[in-house]
Design an enzyme around this catalytic site. Structure first.
Site, PDB file in Angstrom:
ATOM      1  N   HIS A   1      22.731 -49.311  23.371  1.00 28.37           N
ATOM      2  CA  HIS A   1      21.417 -48.790  22.976  1.00 28.37           C
ATOM      3  C   HIS A   1      20.417 -48.801  24.131  1.00 28.37           C
ATOM      4  O   HIS A   1      19.406 -48.111  24.078  1.00 28.37           O
ATOM      5  CB  HIS A   1      20.869 -49.540  21.756  1.00 28.37           C
ATOM      6  CG  HIS A   1      20.430 -50.936  22.035  1.00 28.37           C
ATOM      7  ND1 HIS A   1      21.278 -52.003  21.972  1.00 28.37           N
ATOM      8  CD2 HIS A   1      19.230 -51.437  22.395  1.00 28.37           C
ATOM      9  CE1 HIS A   1      20.613 -53.099  22.281  1.00 28.37           C
ATOM     10  NE2 HIS A   1      19.365 -52.794  22.539  1.00 28.37           N
TER      11      HIS A   1
ATOM     12  N   LYS B   1      16.915 -45.837  25.596  1.00 32.00           N
ATOM     13  CA  LYS B   1      15.503 -46.155  25.834  1.00 32.00           C
ATOM     14  C   LYS B   1      14.877 -45.064  26.705  1.00 32.00           C
ATOM     15  O   LYS B   1      15.482 -44.596  27.663  1.00 32.00           O
ATOM     16  CB  LYS B   1      15.372 -47.523  26.535  1.00 32.00           C
ATOM     17  CG  LYS B   1      15.685 -48.690  25.608  1.00 32.00           C
ATOM     18  CD  LYS B   1      15.548 -50.008  26.354  1.00 32.00           C
ATOM     19  CE  LYS B   1      15.969 -51.174  25.491  1.00 32.00           C
ATOM     20  NZ  LYS B   1      15.000 -51.522  24.447  1.00 32.00           N
TER      21      LYS B   1
ATOM     22  N   GLU C   1      14.740 -62.568  27.665  1.00 34.32           N
ATOM     23  CA  GLU C   1      14.402 -62.634  26.237  1.00 34.32           C
ATOM     24  C   GLU C   1      13.752 -63.982  25.936  1.00 34.32           C
ATOM     25  O   GLU C   1      14.082 -64.993  26.569  1.00 34.32           O
ATOM     26  CB  GLU C   1      15.665 -62.496  25.385  1.00 34.32           C
ATOM     27  CG  GLU C   1      16.353 -61.158  25.548  1.00 34.32           C
ATOM     28  CD  GLU C   1      17.634 -61.082  24.728  1.00 34.32           C
ATOM     29  OE1 GLU C   1      17.579 -60.572  23.617  1.00 34.32           O
ATOM     30  OE2 GLU C   1      18.674 -61.544  25.209  1.00 34.32           O
TER      31      GLU C   1
ATOM     32  N   HIS D   1      24.858 -53.800  29.187  1.00 32.35           N
ATOM     33  CA  HIS D   1      23.498 -53.309  29.455  1.00 32.35           C
ATOM     34  C   HIS D   1      23.133 -53.340  30.943  1.00 32.35           C
ATOM     35  O   HIS D   1      22.637 -52.360  31.489  1.00 32.35           O
ATOM     36  CB  HIS D   1      22.461 -54.134  28.692  1.00 32.35           C
ATOM     37  CG  HIS D   1      22.692 -54.186  27.215  1.00 32.35           C
ATOM     38  ND1 HIS D   1      23.101 -53.093  26.495  1.00 32.35           N
ATOM     39  CD2 HIS D   1      22.566 -55.188  26.320  1.00 32.35           C
ATOM     40  CE1 HIS D   1      23.217 -53.425  25.219  1.00 32.35           C
ATOM     41  NE2 HIS D   1      22.900 -54.694  25.088  1.00 32.35           N
TER      42      HIS D   1
ATOM     43  N   LYS E   1      18.337 -66.074  27.645  1.00 30.46           N
ATOM     44  CA  LYS E   1      17.646 -66.330  26.372  1.00 30.46           C
ATOM     45  C   LYS E   1      16.612 -67.427  26.587  1.00 30.46           C
ATOM     46  O   LYS E   1      16.766 -68.275  27.473  1.00 30.46           O
ATOM     47  CB  LYS E   1      18.643 -66.851  25.331  1.00 30.46           C
ATOM     48  CG  LYS E   1      19.834 -65.955  25.120  1.00 30.46           C
ATOM     49  CD  LYS E   1      19.514 -64.904  24.106  1.00 30.46           C
ATOM     50  CE  LYS E   1      20.693 -64.003  23.866  1.00 30.46           C
ATOM     51  NZ  LYS E   1      20.286 -62.736  23.277  1.00 30.46           N
TER      52      LYS E   1
END
Ligand code: NAP
Length: 481
Positions: free
Chosen positions: A176, A180, A214, A238, A329
């Protein structure tokens, strides 16, 4: 500026895993938004499937409740109209139940797409049943979610399972990130402007930093994540994709295979990464907060929630230019960007101003999609000649209008599936090439029993990541500005 909306062809979209998290949170709300703006035609249909036994009315009510949570700004009348396009058929993906009903509910004269929003263990089985039940027509499309395999061997097995029933031109592997707006703008920036391309090489570029940071941890998906880790979950797909779009040669045309051929060449040119050029981390428990091992329920876990590494692309254009990739993360901010650092000016004509800084082109993917170019200018005012670094800053939301920002990556990608445009989807050989690059790194950790270092939650990752840069006389851009 409001983007133009061109309705797609009528379609039947069969959504496997329609009751699951991804379908309810992203895919179905995304389809609603495409309906809302008029891109989804009146005779389009969405057929949700899963094992749960319910009728179409019950599924629509479930979706209505999800929309309250995941698309709270919806208009009631529009949602009511959207729901008339939605049906549900219970299907056991690996059994016999439901396939006959599903088959009868499909039309022959519209685009047919099967979206597999289910775990990868079901991909081959579903493809096979679609084939056996005659649902897979030569023109139908199959969409598969990440993760596309866990290593090279499993990715090859998935490819074989899909290709036994579908041709490569029918298979859409979703990443995904490629949907973007800014990621696609990277291609526009490079190939629709004459300014950057002459500078886009080792003569002018010092290094590139690609960061996907993130703030969330792995709570809620700990069991999956602990089997995966940042290398498999983020770098292999990604970040490698972002690296490809940054580093690839100009394709001869903006066509699916022309673009994907160039991306594969970049992946195949990636040199093996030595352990000294990798920093792995795991966020620790602190100040009453639970840490990674608590979130995955595995006190002995050796899986990384952070990774930084230095990659080299062994080709003429990029020889000697490091590409630093970093993702993790529970970091200090949610931020994704590609930063291209140009070389420092070779000579300064200004006395007493210290060393000059090179220009930095930053392509921001989130949170505020846009482009920034760091330039050096004269400090305004009299009293000596001083220089300052300032940013030429362009936010897409400001420059192009809020409409552009509102569109989620899934919306664009699903419409591309219906249009039959594979440009923003990974080809099978691309996925395999990326695994072939990361597999030896992961095997090395496993063989040596390496443990990731601990890092503080809300930090920029472990100390080793900073050292990776410092050793090269460089610095990471600060996460969260
Ligand atoms: P999930 O919440 O566990 O949903 C799985 C769906 O599959 C449910 O609708 C489930 O419904 C259905 N299902 C399971 N076994 C089935 C079977 N034998 N036959 C038919 N249906 C079956 O999973 P998810 O989070 O939505 O993820 C789906 C896929 O997307 C996974 O591959 C995941 O890795 C990927 N993905 C998810 C996210 C995310 O944010 N969630 C992001 C990126 C990628 P029943 O139990 O009723 O059958």
């Amino acid at each position: 500026m409001v983007s133009r909306v061109i309705p797609v062809e009528p379609f039947d979209l069969v959504l496997f895993g329609a009751t699951g998290d991804l379908a309810q949170r992203k895919i179905l709300p995304g389809l609603y938004h495409r309906f809302e703006v008029g891109q989804m035609p009146e005779d389009a249909r969405i057929i949700g499937t899963a094992r749960s036994d319910m009728d179409s009315d019950a599924f629509r009510e479930q979706l209505r409740a999800s929309m309250q949570e995941f698309a709270p700004g919806f208009e009631k009348d529009t949602l009511d109209r959207f729901l008339t396009h939605v049906d549900y058929v219970p299907v056991d993906a690996l059994g016999a139940a439901g396939w006959d009903t599903l088959s009868k509910s499909l039309r022959d004269d519209v685009v047919r797409a099967f979206y597999l929003s289910v775990g990868p263990k079901l991909f081959s089985g579903i493809a096979q049943r679609l084939h056996e039940n005659g649902l897979a027509t030569p023109d139908s499309r199959i969409v598969v979610e990440k993760p596309f395999g866990n290593d090279l061997a499993s990715a090859k097995a998935l490819n074989e399972g899909l290709r036994a029933c579908f041709e490569e031109h029918q298979i859409y592997r979703i990443d995904h990130y490629l949907g973007k707006e800014t990621v696609q703008n990277l291609m526009a920036l490079r190939f629709a402007n004459s300014l950057f391309e002459p500078l886009w090489n080792s003569t002018h570029v010092d290094h590139v930093q690609i960061t996907v940071a993130e703030t969330v941890g792995v709570e809620g998906r700990g069991a999956y994540y602990d089997q995966s880790g940042a290398m498999r979950d983020m770098i292999q797909n990604h970040l490698v994709q972002l690296l490809c779009l940054t580093a690839m040669e100009p394709p001869s045309k903006f066509a699916p295979n022309a673009v994907r051929d160039e991306k594969v060449k970049v992946i195949e040119a990636l040199e093996p990464v030595v352990q000294a050029d990798i920093a792995r981390g795991q966020y620790r428990a602190e100040k009453g907060e639970s840490g990674y091992v608590d979130h995955v329920g595995n006190p002995a876990s050796r899986t990384e929630s952070f990774i930084a590494l230095k990659a080299h692309i062994g080709n003429w254009r990029w020889a000697g230019v490091p590409f630093y990739l970093r993702t993790g993360k529970r970091l200090r901010a949610r931020e994704s960007e590609i930063a291209v650092f140009f070389r420092d000016p070779p000579h300064t004509i200004f006395p007493n101003v210290g060393p000059l800084h090179g220009n930095v082109l930053v392509i921001r993917l989130q949170p505020d999609e846009g482009i920034t170019l760091r330039t050096t200018i004269k400090d305004p005012g009299p009293g000596g000649f001083r220089l300052s670094d300032v940013a030429l800053d362009m936010s897409f939301a400001d420059a192009l209008g809020a409409d552009v920002r509102a569109q989620d990556a899934y919306e664009r990608l699903i419409m591309d599936v219906i249009r039959g445009d594979q440009t923003l989807f990974m080809r099978g050989d691309e996925a395999e090439a990326a695994w072939a690059w990361v597999d030896p790194i992961i095997h090395g950790w496993e063989e040596r029993g390496d443990r990731p270092s601990r890092y503080d939650q809300g930090s920029s990752g472990p100390e080793e990541a900073l050292m990776l840069m410092h050793r090269d006389g460089r610095r990471w851009r600060q996460i969260g500005g």
